[in-house]
Scaffold this motif. Structure first.
Motif, PDB file in Angstrom:
ATOM      1  N   GLY A 306       0.817  -1.218   0.000  1.00 23.17           N
ATOM      2  CA  GLY A 306       0.000   0.000   0.000  1.00 23.17           C
ATOM      3  C   GLY A 306       0.842   1.256   0.000  1.00 23.17           C
ATOM      4  N   ARG A 307       2.023   1.184  -0.622  1.00 22.93           N
ATOM      5  CA  ARG A 307       2.879   2.381  -0.650  1.00 22.93           C
ATOM      6  C   ARG A 307       2.843   3.029  -2.028  1.00 22.93           C
ATOM      7  NH1 ARG A 307       8.463   0.667   1.761  1.00 22.93           N
ATOM      8  NH2 ARG A 307       8.989   2.772   1.094  1.00 22.93           N
ATOM      9  N   GLU A 308       3.406   4.244  -2.081  1.00 25.65           N
ATOM     10  CA  GLU A 308       3.304   5.022  -3.313  1.00 25.65           C
ATOM     11  C   GLU A 308       4.656   5.202  -3.961  1.00 25.65           C
ATOM     12  OE1 GLU A 308       1.636   8.552  -1.394  1.00 25.65           O
ATOM     13  OE2 GLU A 308      -0.126   8.220  -2.638  1.00 25.65           O
ATOM     14  N   MET A 309       4.630   5.514  -5.258  1.00 30.78           N
ATOM     15  CA  MET A 309       5.851   5.960  -5.918  1.00 30.78           C
ATOM     16  C   MET A 309       5.497   6.913  -7.039  1.00 30.78           C
ATOM     17  SD  MET A 309       7.160   2.603  -7.920  1.00 30.78           S
ATOM     18  CE  MET A 309       6.058   1.581  -8.870  1.00 30.78           C
ATOM     19  N   ALA A 310       6.542   7.572  -7.539  1.00 28.45           N
ATOM     20  CA  ALA A 310       6.337   8.528  -8.624  1.00 28.45           C
ATOM     21  C   ALA A 310       7.367   8.261  -9.706  1.00 28.45           C
ATOM     22  CB  ALA A 310       6.503   9.949  -8.096  1.00 28.45           C
ATOM     23  N   LEU A 311       6.941   8.420 -10.957  1.00 32.30           N
ATOM     24  CA  LEU A 311       7.873   8.323 -12.076  1.00 32.30           C
ATOM     25  C   LEU A 311       8.022   9.712 -12.671  1.00 32.30           C
ATOM     26  CD1 LEU A 311       6.854   5.169 -14.120  1.00 32.30           C
ATOM     27  CD2 LEU A 311       8.377   5.371 -12.179  1.00 32.30           C
ATOM     28  N   LEU A 312       9.280  10.139 -12.879  1.00 34.57           N
ATOM     29  CA  LEU A 312       9.554  11.429 -13.497  1.00 34.57           C
ATOM     30  C   LEU A 312      10.203  11.174 -14.848  1.00 34.57           C
ATOM     31  CD1 LEU A 312       9.360  12.066 -10.410  1.00 34.57           C
ATOM     32  CD2 LEU A 312      10.981  13.909 -10.830  1.00 34.57           C
ATOM     33  N   LEU A 393      19.148  21.600 -14.271  1.00 33.39           N
ATOM     34  CA  LEU A 393      19.458  21.275 -15.657  1.00 33.39           C
ATOM     35  C   LEU A 393      19.417  22.498 -16.570  1.00 33.39           C
ATOM     36  CD1 LEU A 393      17.558  17.891 -15.947  1.00 33.39           C
ATOM     37  CD2 LEU A 393      19.988  18.267 -15.601  1.00 33.39           C
ATOM     38  N   SER A 394      18.855  23.608 -16.073  1.00 36.99           N
ATOM     39  CA  SER A 394      18.807  24.769 -16.963  1.00 36.99           C
ATOM     40  C   SER A 394      20.069  25.618 -16.806  1.00 36.99           C
ATOM     41  CB  SER A 394      17.547  25.589 -16.701  1.00 36.99           C
ATOM     42  OG  SER A 394      17.570  26.032 -15.372  1.00 36.99           O
ATOM     43  N   ARG A 395      20.935  25.247 -15.856  1.00 33.45           N
ATOM     44  CA  ARG A 395      22.223  25.947 -15.773  1.00 33.45           C
ATOM     45  C   ARG A 395      23.001  25.646 -17.049  1.00 33.45           C
ATOM     46  NH1 ARG A 395      25.874  24.326 -12.486  1.00 33.45           N
ATOM     47  NH2 ARG A 395      24.885  22.459 -11.661  1.00 33.45           N
ATOM     48  N   PRO A 396      23.752  26.608 -17.544  1.00 32.45           N
ATOM     49  CA  PRO A 396      24.479  26.388 -18.803  1.00 32.45           C
ATOM     50  C   PRO A 396      25.490  25.250 -18.698  1.00 32.45           C
ATOM     51  CG  PRO A 396      25.179  28.433 -17.744  1.00 32.45           C
ATOM     52  CD  PRO A 396      23.974  27.961 -17.002  1.00 32.45           C
ATOM     53  N   ILE A 397      25.677  24.561 -19.822  1.00 34.10           N
ATOM     54  CA  ILE A 397      26.622  23.454 -19.863  1.00 34.10           C
ATOM     55  C   ILE A 397      27.778  23.868 -20.764  1.00 34.10           C
ATOM     56  CG2 ILE A 397      26.947  21.131 -20.812  1.00 34.10           C
ATOM     57  CD1 ILE A 397      24.218  20.412 -19.933  1.00 34.10           C
ATOM     58  N   ARG A 398      28.992  23.587 -20.306  1.00 36.50           N
ATOM     59  CA  ARG A 398      30.147  23.926 -21.162  1.00 36.50           C
ATOM     60  C   ARG A 398      30.511  22.711 -21.998  1.00 36.50           C
ATOM     61  NH1 ARG A 398      32.541  28.517 -21.194  1.00 36.50           N
ATOM     62  NH2 ARG A 398      34.154  27.857 -22.644  1.00 36.50           N
ATOM     63  N   VAL A 399      30.431  22.889 -23.303  1.00 38.20           N
ATOM     64  CA  VAL A 399      30.810  21.814 -24.201  1.00 38.20           C
ATOM     65  C   VAL A 399      31.660  22.400 -25.315  1.00 38.20           C
ATOM     66  CG1 VAL A 399      29.985  20.050 -25.774  1.00 38.20           C
ATOM     67  CG2 VAL A 399      28.672  20.585 -23.753  1.00 38.20           C
ATOM     68  N   GLN A 400      32.802  21.828 -25.528  1.00 33.87           N
ATOM     69  CA  GLN A 400      33.701  22.273 -26.604  1.00 33.87           C
ATOM     70  C   GLN A 400      33.861  23.784 -26.598  1.00 33.87           C
ATOM     71  OE1 GLN A 400      32.081  20.614 -30.167  1.00 33.87           O
ATOM     72  NE2 GLN A 400      32.728  18.537 -29.634  1.00 33.87           N
ATOM     73  N   GLU A 401      34.264  24.298 -25.433  1.00 33.61           N
ATOM     74  CA  GLU A 401      34.560  25.728 -25.315  1.00 33.61           C
ATOM     75  C   GLU A 401      33.335  26.612 -25.537  1.00 33.61           C
ATOM     76  OE1 GLU A 401      38.467  26.424 -25.244  1.00 33.61           O
ATOM     77  OE2 GLU A 401      37.803  24.530 -24.388  1.00 33.61           O
ATOM     78  N   ARG A 402      32.161  26.023 -25.486  1.00 32.45           N
ATOM     79  CA  ARG A 402      30.967  26.823 -25.711  1.00 32.45           C
ATOM     80  C   ARG A 402      30.023  26.624 -24.545  1.00 32.45           C
ATOM     81  NH1 ARG A 402      28.018  27.354 -30.636  1.00 32.45           N
ATOM     82  NH2 ARG A 402      29.333  27.614 -32.455  1.00 32.45           N
ATOM     83  N   GLN A 403      29.154  27.599 -24.350  1.00 31.41           N
ATOM     84  CA  GLN A 403      28.119  27.444 -23.349  1.00 31.41           C
ATOM     85  C   GLN A 403      26.846  27.049 -24.067  1.00 31.41           C
ATOM     86  OE1 GLN A 403      27.542  30.434 -20.422  1.00 31.41           O
ATOM     87  NE2 GLN A 403      29.172  29.406 -19.332  1.00 31.41           N
ATOM     88  N   VAL A 404      26.249  26.006 -23.579  1.00 31.42           N
ATOM     89  CA  VAL A 404      24.998  25.578 -24.201  1.00 31.42           C
ATOM     90  C   VAL A 404      23.884  25.732 -23.181  1.00 31.42           C
ATOM     91  CG1 VAL A 404      23.784  23.664 -25.259  1.00 31.42           C
ATOM     92  CG2 VAL A 404      26.228  23.949 -25.661  1.00 31.42           C
ATOM     93  N   PHE A 405      22.813  26.376 -23.587  1.00 28.25           N
ATOM     94  CA  PHE A 405      21.669  26.527 -22.685  1.00 28.25           C
ATOM     95  C   PHE A 405      20.597  25.546 -23.114  1.00 28.25           C
ATOM     96  CE2 PHE A 405      23.915  30.448 -22.399  1.00 28.25           C
ATOM     97  CZ  PHE A 405      23.748  30.868 -21.094  1.00 28.25           C
ATOM     98  N   LEU A 406      20.225  24.682 -22.191  1.00 28.77           N
ATOM     99  CA  LEU A 406      19.188  23.701 -22.516  1.00 28.77           C
ATOM    100  C   LEU A 406      18.183  23.659 -21.389  1.00 28.77           C
ATOM    101  CD1 LEU A 406      21.399  20.801 -23.842  1.00 28.77           C
ATOM    102  CD2 LEU A 406      19.722  22.065 -25.175  1.00 28.77           C
ATOM    103  N   GLY A 407      16.973  23.357 -21.755  1.00 29.02           N
ATOM    104  CA  GLY A 407      15.955  23.199 -20.720  1.00 29.02           C
ATOM    105  C   GLY A 407      15.538  21.747 -20.670  1.00 29.02           C
ATOM    106  N   THR A 408      14.744  21.429 -19.658  1.00 28.53           N
ATOM    107  CA  THR A 408      14.253  20.064 -19.536  1.00 28.53           C
ATOM    108  C   THR A 408      12.771  20.094 -19.220  1.00 28.53           C
ATOM    109  OG1 THR A 408      16.363  19.457 -18.597  1.00 28.53           O
ATOM    110  CG2 THR A 408      14.590  17.882 -18.354  1.00 28.53           C
ATOM    111  N   SER A 409      12.040  19.238 -19.899  1.00 26.64           N
ATOM    112  CA  SER A 409      10.616  19.123 -19.587  1.00 26.64           C
ATOM    113  C   SER A 409      10.403  17.806 -18.847  1.00 26.64           C
ATOM    114  CB  SER A 409       9.793  19.121 -20.865  1.00 26.64           C
ATOM    115  OG  SER A 409      10.083  20.292 -21.588  1.00 26.64           O
ATOM    116  N   ILE A 410       9.644  17.881 -17.766  1.00 25.46           N
ATOM    117  CA  ILE A 410       9.470  16.689 -16.945  1.00 25.46           C
ATOM    118  C   ILE A 410       7.987  16.364 -16.802  1.00 25.46           C
ATOM    119  CG2 ILE A 410       9.827  15.673 -14.660  1.00 25.46           C
ATOM    120  CD1 ILE A 410      12.308  17.377 -14.389  1.00 25.46           C
ATOM    121  N   GLY A 411       7.658  15.116 -17.033  1.00 29.23           N
ATOM    122  CA  GLY A 411       6.294  14.652 -16.803  1.00 29.23           C
ATOM    123  C   GLY A 411       6.292  13.728 -15.594  1.00 29.23           C
ATOM    124  N   ILE A 412       5.324  13.897 -14.727  1.00 25.21           N
ATOM    125  CA  ILE A 412       5.289  13.099 -13.503  1.00 25.21           C
ATOM    126  C   ILE A 412       3.998  12.287 -13.448  1.00 25.21           C
ATOM    127  CG2 ILE A 412       5.423  13.138 -10.986  1.00 25.21           C
ATOM    128  CD1 ILE A 412       6.594  15.975 -11.245  1.00 25.21           C
TER     129      ILE A 412
END
Ligand code: C2E
Ligand code: MG
Ligand code: MG
Length: 709
Positions: A306-312, A393-412
């Protein structure tokens, strides 16, 4: 059919039992032989003894009869009965003498050793008498009970008669019997002793057999059984099965050690294969398969408890952009960094029971399970984790000397509130994630039943949209575009219309998105382009002065790289002048891949086609962006236009856009002009072109042609 199976120890046991039975048989035979021999010995011994006794008796008889016959010569000659009697009685007194008979030449009895001689004068008529009387010398006869010895008595040639002595055999027989009884008793004793020895021997043989089979059992059967058991365990997938002790220095020891090594290596291989099958090679996270198995297990466990869980379900927004613009190596790097961030966030906020997996592509799934720490409020835990993930995850990521801005969408999605089966939970998570994307990306959404229906509708719409152009359900409407300075009609925007055969008119805001997401736009877009060019070519012919047509182009069309080809073909087919074709692109379309977009736009502009930036002001590029992107015009979004008369900020921004655009040699189009004041204000601020309901609503091609006329 059941096959009868005989184990090793049963076989050994049977072998030993057979050997023992054979041995027992041999012993019994020996005993029997011994018994027969004993009887033989007793018989032969008895015979020998009897012969001995008889010959002794015979000798004695012969000696005695000679003496007695000699001593009787005189008395018989004189017929002295007293003397005869005396001699006879003397003889009778000797042991074993049964009778003494003195007889005359006729064989009649003269004396029998008794006092009154009752047999006197009687003829001897016993069976032996005839031979006795007729014998010429000493004569011996033997019957069952008596040894009869006789001798004639003579004086010179004259025969006087004879004497016979009967020796009873009774005592001789008794002696003989006694002796053979003693002998067989001795033999029996010896036999018994032998038997005891044999029994002892047999028992020790049985003991030996038991010992041997025990030793075999220990040395061979048991280890083999253990090996068989271990092999069965390994077969069943349990590699931790115990392999019996392997310090033995013999072949079995070698076998056990080799088996142990083999099972270890199989176990290792199995682990490797499992690892490969269950982990994502790029990030080292669990993969879809591992996650699914774990989820199935937990669903069963938690259902009982009778316990719960969540999937993200987390999906990186516009990840394809990274792959397309920076290459796949950079994409992989981004994924690894994303995975690390998610891992950290989950281990920090997700509790000890959390599980993280990568589902391939840019999709990550987190399983959260409520523990005591979080109480029973699964929803609160899930949204706090999702919130953290989105911000991390929306913090910029440094890849190959570049900053990449990416967002994330989450469904729960929540168990057991939303669904009780793993498959449904996975589907729900996907739907909720999708809704987060629709809601503007870089956010999270909980699954709801309404979403489920929305998705169902969407899928339905996608199916219906496929082939809608061919069925003639899709058509183009044209909204006139005017020059503000003199209110002259200069062109029109082509807007797609869908007349669904059941549902009637469906708004582009509803179906364009579906076409875009499903990729259908790549089929519909070129058709729109051709139709718009064809229509526009006919207007110019009717009007004399060239009217332009502006066609909306979706991000996907731009990305596919086929746009220049389609444009060229549409222009060739219709004969429309290139400068009469305007393409409308949104800011986001261009920003997502600035380099490629710029190259393609330059190419198109090189051919004379004009490019406008649609919905300007709603994106995040800002005014400075205009310098870098090669466009011919901007369309100020109608959200600004509708407020220019009320909101000074919007007016200021609109004015700034116009000034900036003009300074760059770019024309400005205002969308959504709904009243005269707006028109007047925009005209006053030198806006070049305008469209809107105040000028005219989008109309069908035929009506637009009438309008021109
Ligand atoms: P958009 O390119 O910004 O198109 C202008 C939208 O504003 C049209 O809506 C038009 O009917 C509406 N509009 C024009 N004047 C007024 C006004 O005075 N007041 C108000 N409230 N609205 C006005 P529509 O036709 O529903 O199209 C919506 C969006 O669908 C378009 O926005 C465009 O982005 C997209 N779209 C339409 N046709 C196509 C197409 O053929 N291809 C692609 N890729 N996108 C299309
Ligand atoms: Mg447009
Ligand atoms: Mg627009």
């Amino acid at each position: 059919m059941m096959t009868w199976r005989m184990g090793l120890s049963a076989k050994f046991g049977a072998l030993i039992a057979i050997a023992l039975v054979v041995l027992l048989g041999v012993v019994l035979l020996m005993l029997q032989r011994q018994h027969a021999m004993q009887a033989e010995v007793v018989r032969v011994g008895g015979d020998a003894m009897r012969t001995l006794i008889m010959s002794r008796l015979r000798k004695r008889g012969e000696a005695t009869i000679g003496q007695v016959a000699d001593s009787l010569v005189n008395p018989l000659y004189y017929f002295d009965l007293d003397s005869i009697g005396g001699i006879a009685r003397d003889v009778m007194r000797q042991p074993d003498v049964a009778y003494v008979l003195v007889y005359d030449t006729n064989g009649d009895i003269i004396h029998d050793g008794s006092g009154d001689i009752p047999t006197y004068g009687q003829a001897m008529n016993d069976p032996l008498a005839y031979e006795v009387v007729s014998a010429r010398g000493e004569h011996t006869q033997l019957t069952a009970g008596v040894l009869d010895v006789s001798a004639p008595i003579s004086v010179g040639e004259q025969r006087l008669g004879g004497v016979r002595i009967g020796f009873s055999l009774t005592s001789a027989r008794a002696d003989e019997e006694q002796a053979s009884a003693r002998m067989s008793q001795r033999l029996n004793e010896i036999g018994k002793r032998h038997l005891q020895w044999i029994v002892v021997l047999l028992l020790s043989l049985v003991g030996l057999a038991v010992l041997v089979s025990y030793a075999l059992q220990r040395a061979l059967v048991r280890p083999i059984r253990q090996l068989a058991g271990a092999a069965r365990e390994i077969e069943a997938g349990n590699f931790a099965a115990e392999i019996p002790d392997s310090r033995r220095q013999d072949e079995v020891g070698d076998l056990l050690r080799a088996f142990g090594r083999m099972s270890e290596s199989i176990g290792r291989h199995d682990r490797d294969i499992r690892r490969m099958a269950y982990t994502d090679p790029l990030t080292g996270l669990a993969n879809r398969l591992a996650f699914r198995e774990n989820l199935d297990r937990r669903v069963v466990q938690l259902q009982g408890a009778g316990r719960e869980m969540a999937l993200l379900f987390a999906d990186i927004d516009d990840f394809k952009r990274v792959n397309d613009s920076l290459g796949h190596d950079a994409g992989d790097e981004v994924l690894v960094q994303f995975a690390n961030r998610i891992r950290e966030a989950v281990s920090r906020y997700g509790g000890s029971d959390a599980m993280l997996a990568r589902f391939g592509g840019d999709e990550f799934v987190v399983l959260l399970q409520a523990d005591e720490r979080h109480g029973a409020d699964m929803r609160a835990l899930a949204s706090s984790v999702a919130e953290n993930l989105v911000s991390e995850l929306s913090r910029p990521i440094r890849v190959q000397e570049r900053q990449v801005f990416l967002g994330t969408s989450i469904g729960i999605t929540l168990f057991p509130d939303d669904a009780r089966e793993a498959a449904t939970l996975m589907k729900n998570g996907d739907i909720a994630m999708y809704q987060a994307k629709v809601a503007g990306k870089n956010c999270f959404r909980f699954f709801s039943r309404a979403m489920d229906q929305a998705v169902a509708r969407r899928i339905r719409m996608e199916t219906d949209l496929r082939g809608a152009w061919e069925r003639g359900e899709l058509s183009l409407a044209y909204q006139p575009v005017y020059r503000l300075s003199d209110r002259r009609l200069v062109g029109a925007e082509a807007l797609l219309r869908w007349q669904h055969e059941e549902q009637g008119a469906i708004a582009p805001s509803a179906f364009i998105d579906v076409a875009e997401q499903s990729g259908l736009i790549e089929r519909i877009g070129p058709e729109v382009l051709r139709a718009a060019c064809r229509d526009a070519a006919s207007w110019s012919a009717a009007n004399g002065e060239a009217l332009f047509v502006s066609v909306n182009v979706s991000p996907r069309q731009l990305r596919s790289g086929d746009l220049p080809r389609h444009v060229t073909r549409a222009l060739q087919e219709s004969g429309l002048a290139p400068h009469a074709l305007h393409l409308e692109l949104t800011e986001t379309t261009i920003i997502s891949d600035e380099k490629q977009a710029s190259a393609m736009l330059s190419k198109l502009r090189g051919e004379g086609v004009r490019v406008w930036l649609d919905d300007f002001g709603t994106g995040f590029s800002g005014l400075s962006h205009l310098r870098r992107v090669p466009v011919d015009g901007v369309k100020i979004d109608r959200s600004f236009v509708s407020d220019v008369t009320r909101d000074p900020d919007d007016l200021a921004l609109t004015t700034a856009i116009i000034a900036m655009a003009h300074s760059l040699g770019i024309i400005v189009v205002a969308e959504g002009i709904e009243d005269e004041q707006q028109y007047a204000l925009l005209k006053q601020r030198n806006c070049d072109l305008g469209q809107g309901y105040w000028f005219g609503r989008p109309v069908a091609a035929r009506e637009f042609a009438k309008l021109i006329a």
